[in-house]
Design an enzyme around this catalytic site. Structure first.
Site, mmCIF file in Angstrom:
data_model
loop_
_atom_site.group_PDB
_atom_site.id
_atom_site.type_symbol
_atom_site.label_atom_id
_atom_site.label_comp_id
_atom_site.label_asym_id
_atom_site.label_seq_id
_atom_site.Cartn_x
_atom_site.Cartn_y
_atom_site.Cartn_z
ATOM 1 N N ASP A 1 8.933 -20.787 86.077
ATOM 2 C CA ASP A 1 8.757 -20.767 87.538
ATOM 3 C C ASP A 1 10.058 -20.499 88.300
ATOM 4 O O ASP A 1 10.071 -20.500 89.523
ATOM 5 C CB ASP A 1 8.134 -22.080 88.021
ATOM 6 C CG ASP A 1 9.082 -23.248 87.852
ATOM 7 O OD1 ASP A 1 10.003 -23.161 87.010
ATOM 8 O OD2 ASP A 1 8.933 -24.247 88.586
ATOM 9 N N TYR B 1 20.301 -20.017 87.217
ATOM 10 C CA TYR B 1 20.770 -20.515 85.918
ATOM 11 C C TYR B 1 21.973 -19.733 85.389
ATOM 12 O O TYR B 1 22.676 -20.208 84.486
ATOM 13 C CB TYR B 1 19.645 -20.479 84.888
ATOM 14 C CG TYR B 1 18.684 -21.650 85.032
ATOM 15 C CD1 TYR B 1 19.004 -22.898 84.504
ATOM 16 C CD2 TYR B 1 17.481 -21.520 85.713
ATOM 17 C CE1 TYR B 1 18.144 -23.978 84.633
ATOM 18 C CE2 TYR B 1 16.614 -22.592 85.850
ATOM 19 C CZ TYR B 1 16.953 -23.816 85.309
ATOM 20 O OH TYR B 1 16.104 -24.887 85.448
HETATM 21 C C1 G6P Z 1 12.866 -25.098 86.752
HETATM 22 C C2 G6P Z 1 12.924 -24.286 85.501
HETATM 23 C C3 G6P Z 1 12.334 -25.044 84.352
HETATM 24 C C4 G6P Z 1 13.008 -26.375 84.224
HETATM 25 C C5 G6P Z 1 12.905 -27.140 85.507
HETATM 26 C C6 G6P Z 1 13.714 -28.418 85.418
HETATM 27 O O1 G6P Z 1 11.561 -25.226 87.174
HETATM 28 O O2 G6P Z 1 12.298 -23.063 85.588
HETATM 29 O O3 G6P Z 1 12.505 -24.292 83.199
HETATM 30 O O4 G6P Z 1 12.429 -27.137 83.200
HETATM 31 O O5 G6P Z 1 13.405 -26.380 86.550
HETATM 32 O O6 G6P Z 1 13.456 -29.165 86.528
HETATM 33 P P1 G6P Z 1 13.828 -30.683 86.590
HETATM 34 O O7 G6P Z 1 13.390 -31.077 87.936
HETATM 35 O O8 G6P Z 1 13.080 -31.351 85.452
HETATM 36 O O9 G6P Z 1 15.303 -30.755 86.382
HETATM 37 MN MN MN Z 2 12.185 -22.209 83.483
#
Ligand code: G6P
Ligand code: MN
Length: 439
Positions: A169, A264
């Protein structure tokens, strides 16, 4: 009417995904939802909230909670996969062990992501085999499981014919922020994009045929990928660490203004800066455990006491996107989304067997990528180094090769030398003993 299974039913994301499904019942009519998790206890807690959401919409969907793959997948039409092998306890180590060596500590990027990849490949293959055994032949697995890039490569290599579509996402979340900045709807943006998962660039952003990149460049070098009013960002990305993440891409934009980086990329392009600005004792895993996890379980406790369900999991792009992709498969709509596909000439100057993230038309036969063309040397070189790291990592776990694991770590751009790579890898091996018997 479809039967849908959610593998990783105990995830804190489940109630939000379920709400997205309920909002789209006309496009994706469901006769049954099955929650499947190896941790039945956690799943049954989360299911309280998920079931309460469903009850707001309908009482005609059969709901099953199970820890048995046959019950979960028998005759299923779709499987959503969102496993987190090792849960947040291991995520915390994935983040903190590298940081203790002054290396980026992140769940999917750098050594933490490589470690998470080593844990996830075999469980993902097991899931695919279970689905193949029990589900309908036409069943698609729509996969959010991280680290998506490594998982995609593992699946490509070990189960090349599996009906899995790997999605993330982050591109769509970035587009949500871009739309907020430009004052338009996300759906109005037409973008081009290339890269690997969590490692790509937007090369075009248009609204009504008009190039809006210049405006975005200017905005991002001042504010990052945020609007001054952050209420335009959905709550899941409104924690302070996410705000920091979206701001951190400012310098990248100043250095390399051509394209807009996936946020990222900061871990690979600014690793020293990221480490300097990390708290080694309190990482994102802690923030999630103290925030999202706690508030969901609190919401569930309150619901059980009072019957009132707080909206602690409103529908953000995360839930919307997986349902959008599934509707496009189910109805064979050929909608254009950014997803992972095998390259096969889409980017002619990258290896044919690279799992790349690009625009693709989503059909009932899977994603059909749009031709991208050759990419510039700088991006190609970065991608190839990262790709090599990920491909060698998959070989390391399938062959049980320590040397290859060390090569994968050494090639990762977040790690400054083979000496550091070895130290971090050895500590991670110790922490992952029960997950990596072969290393
Ligand atoms: C985004 C990335 C995901 C990841 C997430 C982590 O949505 O696309 O790959 O796992 O962020 O989010 P969080 O809130 O768990 O740090
Ligand atoms: Mn991701």
């Amino acid at each position: 009417m479809y039967k849908l299974a959610i593998a990783g039913g105990g995830s804190t994301y489940t109630p939000g995904i379920v709400r997205s499904l309920m909002d789209r019942l006309e496009d994706l009519p469901l006769s049954e939802i099955r929650f499947y998790d190896i941790d039945g206890e956690r799943q049954s807690k989360v299911a309280v909230a998920a079931k309460a959401v469903i009850a707001e919409y309908t009482d005609s969907i059969k709901i099953t909670e199970t820890t048995d793959p046959e019950t979960a997948f028998e005759d299923a039409d779709f499987v959503f996969a969102q496993m987190r092998v090792g849960k947040y306890a291991m995520r915390e180590l994935d983040e903190k062990i590298p940081l203790s060596h002054n290396v980026v500590g992140q769940e999917t990027c750098g050594p933490g992501g490589l470690a998470y990849g080593l844990r996830t490949i075999f469980p993902m293959v097991e899931l695919i085999d279970d689905v193949e055994k029990y589900a309908k032949e036409s069943c698609w697995i729509v996969n959010y499981s991280n680290p998506a890039s490594i998982v995609a490569e593992g699946v490509r290599k070990l189960r090349p014919n599996a009906k899995v579509i790997n999605i993330c996402d982050m591109p769509v979340a970035t587009m949500r922020n871009m739309a907020g900045i430009l004052g338009v709807e996300r759906e109005d943006l037409v973008v081009d994009y290339f890269g690997l998962n969590h490692f790509g660039w937007f090369t075009k952003v248009e609204v009504d045929g008009e190039d809006r990149l210049p405006e975005l460049r200017e905005h991002i070098s001042k504010w990052g990928l945020l609007t001054e009013d952050i209420s335009k960002i959905d709550y899941r990305h409104a924690d302070s660490s996410w705000i920091k993440t979206f701001k951190n891409i400012k310098p990248i934009m100043d250095f390399f203004p051509d394209y807009i980086p996936n946020p990222y990329l900061q871990y690979y392009l600014l690793p020293d800066y990221i480490v300097e600005n990390s708290n080694k004792e309190h990482t994102r895993a802690n923030e999630v455990m103290e925030g999202r996890e706690k508030s969901l379980f609190e919401t569930i406790r309150k619901f059980e006491e009072t019957g009132i369900l707080d909206d602690a999991f409103h529908v953000g792009v995360h839930g919307i996107f997986i349902v959008d992709v599934t509707v496009s498969i189910a109805q064979n709509l050929a909608k254009r989304y950014l997803v992972m596909v095998e390259n096969n000439g889409t980017i002619p100057n990258l290896p044919a067997d690279a799992m790349i993230e690009v625009p693709a038309l989503i059909t009932n036969k899977g994603p059909v990528p749009e031709y991208v063309g050759e990419i510039p040397y700088f991006h190609k070189a970065m991608i190839e180094q990262q790709l090599a790291s990920e491909k060698i990592l998959v070989e390391a776990i399938t062959e049980g090769s320590y040397e290859k694991a060390l090569q994968a770590f050494t090639l990762n751009k977040t790690i400054p030398s083979a000496i550091v790579a070895k130290k971090v890898l050895d500590d991670l091996i110790e922490a992952n003993k029960e997950y990596w018997p072969t290393l």
